[in-house]
Design a protein around this motif. Structure first.
Motif, PDB file in Angstrom:
ATOM      1  N   GLU A   1       0.754   9.303  -5.223  1.00 29.01           N
ATOM      2  CA  GLU A   1       1.222  10.274  -4.229  1.00 29.01           C
ATOM      3  C   GLU A   1       2.249   9.599  -3.319  1.00 29.01           C
ATOM      4  O   GLU A   1       2.159   8.398  -3.076  1.00 29.01           O
ATOM      5  CB  GLU A   1       0.050  10.753  -3.362  1.00 29.01           C
ATOM      6  CG  GLU A   1      -1.134  11.270  -4.143  1.00 29.01           C
ATOM      7  CD  GLU A   1      -0.810  12.546  -4.898  1.00 29.01           C
ATOM      8  OE1 GLU A   1       0.070  13.291  -4.425  1.00 29.01           O
ATOM      9  OE2 GLU A   1      -1.412  12.782  -5.961  1.00 29.01           O
TER      10      GLU A   1
ATOM     11  N   GLU B   1      -7.115  13.780  -0.211  1.00 26.32           N
ATOM     12  CA  GLU B   1      -7.355  13.241  -1.558  1.00 26.32           C
ATOM     13  C   GLU B   1      -8.784  12.701  -1.660  1.00 26.32           C
ATOM     14  O   GLU B   1      -9.451  12.880  -2.659  1.00 26.32           O
ATOM     15  CB  GLU B   1      -6.351  12.132  -1.876  1.00 26.32           C
ATOM     16  CG  GLU B   1      -4.912  12.605  -2.065  1.00 26.32           C
ATOM     17  CD  GLU B   1      -4.679  13.297  -3.400  1.00 26.32           C
ATOM     18  OE1 GLU B   1      -5.537  13.211  -4.298  1.00 26.32           O
ATOM     19  OE2 GLU B   1      -3.622  13.946  -3.532  1.00 26.32           O
TER      20      GLU B   1
ATOM     21  N   LYS C   1      -5.914   6.221  -7.402  1.00 24.83           N
ATOM     22  CA  LYS C   1      -4.752   6.832  -6.731  1.00 24.83           C
ATOM     23  C   LYS C   1      -4.132   5.891  -5.702  1.00 24.83           C
ATOM     24  O   LYS C   1      -4.812   5.043  -5.133  1.00 24.83           O
ATOM     25  CB  LYS C   1      -5.174   8.115  -6.020  1.00 24.83           C
ATOM     26  CG  LYS C   1      -5.596   9.221  -6.951  1.00 24.83           C
ATOM     27  CD  LYS C   1      -5.999  10.425  -6.150  1.00 24.83           C
ATOM     28  CE  LYS C   1      -6.645  11.473  -7.045  1.00 24.83           C
ATOM     29  NZ  LYS C   1      -7.338  12.491  -6.252  1.00 24.83           N
TER      30      LYS C   1
END
Ligand SMILES: Cc1ncc(COP(=O)(O)O)c(C=O)c1O
Length: 481
Positions: free
Chosen positions: A219, A252, A183
């Motif tokens: 994100e 996260e 991520k």
């Protein structure tokens, strides 16, 4: 009686949502409105009027030919004009007109065709024009060593690439390999290149819209830019956006990297503490910090690397644009030495990775930056320009704000200083008037005159350019232009 009937029949207006002071909400473009985030748009009536006034028949024939043979795309179809030369701070068009280039795609730190860069390229062309994969060459090794010497702290390992976008892609891959996570957190409105991986971490609608699924796990958070900030900090960033990065990293829990431009080309310059807070948040949550300095490293902001202004050291830094001396497409990923963790993998392997000619151009460019003291020059001239721009602001109500760091400068035009509504048409007219007077620059976010002159510019030329802008502001303010 009639009056009350009329009143009773008046349509009920929905109540506008309450907004806290300083928060106008994000700028949302309607479908039929042009997207002005990346630059001035090229399909407006002002553009057509300028082209009709300014461009001769031969130029128009070439522009039509360009449109006929290239795939069309926003911002560059149709092109602005046709060039036949560039030298120093000047562009020369087909009709022989010379224009100071305060745009230059940020490749022109040392100006166009700097004699030392051209000489180094010619010499290298005669000696070794290409380096086949599996081989290396002296200029590539020398360049990697030089970049490691210049880069802050532990950034000691380099990988070259043919462009900023590909170097960003390599950084994303290395972050995955080094952390075992995939991520990322990046900023809305940011730009990291036009490929699918780069637009996934990028935050500009112009590049992301209508293109299909992007990379998973990318994100986004609000950038440190008070205009339209959801944290409602008003006119000055309150750093809540930095704390939000920490919050998302915590929620996260498994983010590989925060990827961001150290400063934006808009220009948008974060407050001094922003990067320290984000750096600390990355350290707390085991995320790497990748700073994209493709347009601004190598002196634009008055430092070799922009992060030096903020007293932090990223884990990776990506540079490009002017690295190839404004001649060669060349970019570099510079990473922490201990991130050299993928000897059996493939991070880049681009065909022109160790281009001897590109590397010779880069070595000459770095030598010019050092020997001609362009960092000091960028700081000194940047301060002078900002001072003049502040004085202009006192004289012209059209100017809503001025900003700058080194020779990355911006003048924001507003219709009204109280409401800060952007003076979009005026900015466009100022830009086209300036072009006619011999000065080229880009308008970002619809109303910010973005000025990035070559760092070799003489003080008198810089002042002449600012005088041109002031003349245009007067003409446009009085209904001309
Ligand atoms: C901040 C930033 N990152 C990456 C890129 C992509 O660089 P390139 O066009 O060389 O691939 C750009 C190009 O404008 C940029 O401004």
């Amino acid at each position: 009686m009639e009056l009350s009937l009329a009143f009773a029949r008046a349509p009920v207006k929905p109540r506008a949502p309450r907004r806290r002071a300083g928060y106008a909400g994000p700028t949302v473009r309607k479908d039929d409105e042009p997207d002005r985030t990346e630059g001035d748009i090229n399909l407006s009536p002002a553009r057509r009027a300028w082209a009709a006034r300014y461009l001769g028949p031969e130029t128009r024939r070439w522009l039509e030919a360009d449109e006929a043979c290239f795939l069309r795309q926003s911002l560059s179809t149709p092109c602005l004009n046709v060039l036949r030369g560039c030298e120093g701070i000047y562009l020369e068009d087909l009709e022989g007109r010379r224009t100071m280039d305060f745009h230059g795609n940020n490749v022109h730190q040392v100006g166009f065709g700097h004699p030392r860069v051209i000489e180094a390229i010619k010499r290298q062309l005669d000696a070794l024009p290409f380096c086949t994969r599996r081989y290396t060459c002296e200029p590539a090794v020398e360049l990697a060593r030089k970049l490691a010497e210049l880069a802050p702290g532990r950034l000691k390992k380099v990988l070259l690439a043919p462009g900023g976008t590909t170097a960003i892609g390599m950084a994303l891959k290395l972050a995955r390999a080094a952390t075992g996570r995939f991520k990322t957190i990046s900023m809305w409105d940011s730009f990291h290149g036009a490929s699918l991986d780069a637009i996934s971490v990028g935050g500009e609608a112009l590049f992301r819209r209508g293109i299909g699924p992007l990379l998973p796990g990318t994100e986004h958070v609000p950038p440190p830019d008070p205009s339209g900030c959801p944290f409602r900090c008003g006119t000055e960033c309150s750093l809540q956006c930095a704390d939000y990065v920490d919050y998302v990293l915590a929620k996260e829990g498994d983010v590989a990297a925060v990827v961001a431009e150290t400063v934006r080309s808009t220009p948008s310059i974060p407050p001094p503490d922003y990067w320290r807070r984000v750096r600390a948040a990355c350290d707390r949550h085991g995320a790497l910090l990748i700073l994209d300095e493709v347009p601004h490293a190598l002196g634009r902001t008055g430092r070799m690397f922009t992060c030096e202004h903020f007293g932090i050291e990223p884990d990776m830094i990506v540079i490009g644009k002017g690295l190839g001396g404004g001649v060669f497409p060349l970019a570099a990923l510079i990473a922490r030495e201990d991130l050299d963790v993928l000897p059996e993998g493939a991070l880049g392997h681009y065909t022109h990775e160790k281009s001897p000619v590109g590397c010779a151009a880069a070595l000459a460019t770095l030598a010019v930056i050092e020997e001609e003291k362009l960092l000091e020059r960028s700081r000194r001239l940047g301060e002078l320009a900002l001072e003049r721009m502040r004085a202009m602001m006192a004289r012209h109500p059209l100017i809503g704000s001025v900003r700058g760091l080194g020779l990355l400068l911006g003048i924001e035009l507003v219709k009204d200083r109280a409401t800060r509504s952007p003076a979009v048409e005026e900015a466009e007219r100022v830009m086209y008037r300036a072009l006619e007077k011999g000065l080229s620059f880009k308008v970002t976010k619809g109303s910010i005159l973005t000025l990035t002159p070559p760092l070799i510019i003489e003080e008198a030329e810089l002042l002449r350019a600012l005088a041109i802008i002031e003349e245009c502001l007067v003409e446009v303010g009085s209904g001309g232009g």
